[in-house]
Design a protein around this motif. Sequence first.
Motif, mmCIF file in Angstrom:
data_model
loop_
_atom_site.group_PDB
_atom_site.id
_atom_site.type_symbol
_atom_site.label_atom_id
_atom_site.label_comp_id
_atom_site.label_asym_id
_atom_site.label_seq_id
_atom_site.Cartn_x
_atom_site.Cartn_y
_atom_site.Cartn_z
ATOM 1 N N PRO A 10 95.627 18.820 53.360
ATOM 2 C CA PRO A 10 96.926 18.367 53.846
ATOM 3 C C PRO A 10 97.523 17.328 52.904
ATOM 4 N N THR A 11 98.831 17.274 52.898
ATOM 5 C CA THR A 11 99.492 16.238 52.111
ATOM 6 C C THR A 11 99.271 14.910 52.809
ATOM 7 N N PRO A 12 99.438 13.781 52.115
ATOM 8 C CA PRO A 12 99.234 12.490 52.765
ATOM 9 C C PRO A 12 100.045 12.335 54.051
ATOM 10 N N ALA A 13 101.242 12.869 54.083
ATOM 11 C CA ALA A 13 102.067 12.749 55.289
ATOM 12 C C ALA A 13 101.449 13.526 56.454
ATOM 13 N N GLN A 14 100.778 14.652 56.150
ATOM 14 C CA GLN A 14 100.156 15.465 57.187
ATOM 15 C C GLN A 14 98.780 14.934 57.572
ATOM 16 N N ALA A 15 98.168 14.195 56.683
ATOM 17 C CA ALA A 15 96.779 13.796 56.866
ATOM 18 C C ALA A 15 96.594 12.676 57.874
ATOM 19 N N GLY A 16 97.635 11.999 58.268
ATOM 20 C CA GLY A 16 97.487 10.919 59.229
ATOM 21 C C GLY A 16 97.495 9.563 58.545
ATOM 22 N N ALA A 46 96.739 6.165 56.429
ATOM 23 C CA ALA A 46 96.214 5.923 55.093
ATOM 24 C C ALA A 46 94.720 5.652 55.212
ATOM 25 N N PRO A 47 93.923 6.075 54.227
ATOM 26 C CA PRO A 47 92.474 5.904 54.315
ATOM 27 C C PRO A 47 92.027 4.480 54.638
ATOM 28 N N ASP A 48 92.727 3.483 54.137
ATOM 29 C CA ASP A 48 92.306 2.107 54.411
ATOM 30 C C ASP A 48 92.626 1.669 55.833
ATOM 31 N N ARG A 49 93.364 2.497 56.579
ATOM 32 C CA ARG A 49 93.696 2.176 57.973
ATOM 33 C C ARG A 49 93.008 3.109 58.964
ATOM 34 N N MET A 50 92.191 4.012 58.460
ATOM 35 C CA MET A 50 91.523 4.980 59.323
ATOM 36 C C MET A 50 90.309 4.347 59.999
#
Length: 136
Positions: free
Chosen positions: A22-28, A30-34
């Motif tokens: 998925p593109t970053p927009a689709q992925a949910g 940001a990794p540092d906020r997951m």
Amino acid sequence: SGGSGTGAVGGGEGGGVMAEMPTPAQAGPAPDRMTGVERIAAERQRQIQREGWTPAHDDTHVAAEIASAACCYAVLARRQADGTIKGSVQGLDVPRGWPWEWPSWKPSDNPIRNLEKAGALIAAEIDRLLRIKSDV
């Protein structure tokens, strides 16, 4: 997983159709906020889509290989977190309990990344066991 990998790991050889990530927009987020759960779910999706470790492939691992692989990544992360292992893990031997060929062992210098892999492998093994239970 190794050459015959699991739905999981950091293993890179694959068999199966690879889907687009998925593109970053689709992925949910940001990794540092997951959260941890989000990171594990994202890693499981990566394993399926990029590595080709689908549920059907996972179902071929009937001797607890997926659980064993998860343990290897989790133990490495523990050793990194408690300071037993410092710095790069790239020169370390493949763990004794690693169930597949050595090229599929892909540890990270980041213990969080190793826990993501372990968690995704655990999720894959739970799903495999649930499928067996529903077939009975």
